[in-house]
Design a protein around this motif. Sequence first.
Motif, mmCIF file in Angstrom:
data_model
loop_
_atom_site.group_PDB
_atom_site.id
_atom_site.type_symbol
_atom_site.label_atom_id
_atom_site.label_comp_id
_atom_site.label_asym_id
_atom_site.label_seq_id
_atom_site.Cartn_x
_atom_site.Cartn_y
_atom_site.Cartn_z
ATOM 1 N N ASP A 32 -8.650 -3.281 11.103
ATOM 2 C CA ASP A 32 -7.205 -3.235 11.317
ATOM 3 C C ASP A 32 -6.418 -3.326 10.013
ATOM 4 N N LEU A 33 -7.115 -3.580 8.909
ATOM 5 C CA LEU A 33 -6.442 -3.770 7.626
ATOM 6 C C LEU A 33 -6.277 -2.453 6.894
ATOM 7 N N PRO A 34 -5.172 -2.326 6.142
ATOM 8 C CA PRO A 34 -4.974 -1.081 5.400
ATOM 9 C C PRO A 34 -6.025 -0.935 4.303
ATOM 10 N N ALA A 35 -6.566 0.261 4.163
ATOM 11 C CA ALA A 35 -7.561 0.521 3.116
ATOM 12 C C ALA A 35 -6.867 0.619 1.768
ATOM 13 N N GLY A 36 -7.493 0.069 0.752
ATOM 14 C CA GLY A 36 -7.008 0.211 -0.608
ATOM 15 C C GLY A 36 -5.753 -0.563 -0.938
ATOM 16 N N ALA A 37 -5.359 -1.521 -0.108
ATOM 17 C CA ALA A 37 -4.158 -2.300 -0.397
ATOM 18 C C ALA A 37 -4.384 -3.151 -1.632
ATOM 19 N N GLY A 38 -3.400 -3.183 -2.479
ATOM 20 C CA GLY A 38 -3.490 -3.968 -3.706
ATOM 21 C C GLY A 38 -2.808 -5.305 -3.547
ATOM 22 N N VAL A 39 -2.812 -6.089 -4.602
ATOM 23 C CA VAL A 39 -2.153 -7.380 -4.604
ATOM 24 C C VAL A 39 -0.697 -7.148 -4.969
ATOM 25 N N ASP A 40 0.199 -7.483 -4.062
ATOM 26 C CA ASP A 40 1.631 -7.342 -4.287
ATOM 27 C C ASP A 40 2.293 -8.588 -3.729
ATOM 28 N N ALA A 41 2.624 -9.525 -4.611
ATOM 29 C CA ALA A 41 3.181 -10.802 -4.179
ATOM 30 C C ALA A 41 4.550 -10.650 -3.537
ATOM 31 N N HIS A 42 5.168 -9.478 -3.644
ATOM 32 C CA HIS A 42 6.498 -9.271 -3.069
ATOM 33 C C HIS A 42 6.440 -8.547 -1.731
ATOM 34 N N ALA A 43 5.268 -8.182 -1.273
ATOM 35 C CA ALA A 43 5.125 -7.490 0.012
ATOM 36 C C ALA A 43 4.001 -8.150 0.791
ATOM 37 N N MET A 44 4.234 -9.381 1.204
ATOM 38 C CA MET A 44 3.165 -10.145 1.811
ATOM 39 C C MET A 44 3.280 -10.237 3.322
ATOM 40 N N ASP A 45 3.281 -9.081 3.981
ATOM 41 C CA ASP A 45 3.166 -9.069 5.423
ATOM 42 C C ASP A 45 1.726 -9.448 5.761
ATOM 43 N N PRO A 46 1.437 -9.792 7.019
ATOM 44 C CA PRO A 46 0.082 -10.249 7.345
ATOM 45 C C PRO A 46 -1.026 -9.281 6.946
ATOM 46 N N ALA A 47 -0.847 -7.991 7.159
ATOM 47 C CA ALA A 47 -1.899 -7.031 6.811
ATOM 48 C C ALA A 47 -2.156 -7.025 5.311
ATOM 49 N N THR A 48 -1.104 -7.126 4.509
ATOM 50 C CA THR A 48 -1.269 -7.140 3.056
ATOM 51 C C THR A 48 -1.959 -8.417 2.597
ATOM 52 N N VAL A 49 -1.590 -9.550 3.213
ATOM 53 C CA VAL A 49 -2.237 -10.828 2.867
ATOM 54 C C VAL A 49 -3.741 -10.734 3.115
ATOM 55 N N LEU A 50 -4.110 -10.218 4.280
ATOM 56 C CA LEU A 50 -5.526 -10.167 4.625
ATOM 57 C C LEU A 50 -6.271 -9.128 3.784
ATOM 58 N N ALA A 51 -5.610 -8.029 3.451
ATOM 59 C CA ALA A 51 -6.235 -7.043 2.567
ATOM 60 C C ALA A 51 -6.383 -7.620 1.157
ATOM 61 N N THR A 52 -5.436 -8.429 0.734
ATOM 62 C CA THR A 52 -5.515 -9.089 -0.570
ATOM 63 C C THR A 52 -6.702 -10.038 -0.605
ATOM 64 N N LEU A 53 -6.933 -10.752 0.485
ATOM 65 C CA LEU A 53 -8.094 -11.639 0.584
ATOM 66 C C LEU A 53 -9.369 -10.859 0.312
ATOM 67 N N ARG A 54 -9.488 -9.718 0.942
ATOM 68 C CA ARG A 54 -10.679 -8.881 0.740
ATOM 69 C C ARG A 54 -10.787 -8.440 -0.718
ATOM 70 N N ARG A 55 -9.673 -8.048 -1.303
ATOM 71 C CA ARG A 55 -9.670 -7.594 -2.697
ATOM 72 C C ARG A 55 -10.043 -8.726 -3.663
ATOM 73 N N LEU A 56 -9.722 -9.962 -3.288
ATOM 74 C CA LEU A 56 -10.057 -11.128 -4.115
ATOM 75 C C LEU A 56 -11.510 -11.581 -3.920
ATOM 76 N N GLY A 57 -12.235 -10.912 -3.035
ATOM 77 C CA GLY A 57 -13.643 -11.241 -2.827
ATOM 78 C C GLY A 57 -13.908 -12.088 -1.604
ATOM 79 N N GLY A 58 -12.879 -12.383 -0.835
ATOM 80 C CA GLY A 58 -13.061 -13.178 0.377
ATOM 81 C C GLY A 58 -13.365 -12.294 1.564
ATOM 82 N N SER A 59 -13.715 -12.925 2.649
ATOM 83 C CA SER A 59 -13.971 -12.176 3.874
ATOM 84 C C SER A 59 -13.072 -12.711 4.979
#
Length: 157
Positions: free
Chosen positions: A83-110
């Motif tokens: 359900d998460l957007p593919a390729g989402a980057g870290v953007d501290a100014h656009a932290m909707d739930p999908a971006t937060v969870l995609a950021t987690l993945r980008r940071l190495g979390g699951s």
Amino acid sequence: MTILVAGIGNVFLGDDGFGPAVARALVERGDPPAGVRVVDYGIRGLHLAYDLLDGVDALILVDALPGDAAPGTVTVLEVGPTDLPAGAGVDAHAMDPATVLATLRRLGGSLPPTYVVGCRPAALDEDLGLSPAVAAAVPEAVAAVDVLTDKLTTGRT
């Protein structure tokens, strides 16, 4: 079992403050069940992503959700990695739930098992406080969080 209940949203944008209002109601009610941590993250989505790196067994996000339903309608969704957007980057100014969870993945979390308790907003204009319809939905959202935490901690459906 550790469960993080995360209220997210901007209290300066009217009904976008739904998540923080529900988190506040849960905290004011008293001690949460063992293993349940309730945090009002507000607009600190990056903070939430970093907290998730520490690991939790389940996540319950509480937020205003767009949709076609009447304002004040509470919806519970289960969110998975697809359900998460593919390729989402870290953007501290656009932290909707999908971006937060995609950021987690980008940071190495699951992504832990994740649920969203959402409410259809009436207004997202600059304003402090919830509209009457969304304020009236806070107890229903608190009850939905209770059902989810009970289900997760006991394994009952």
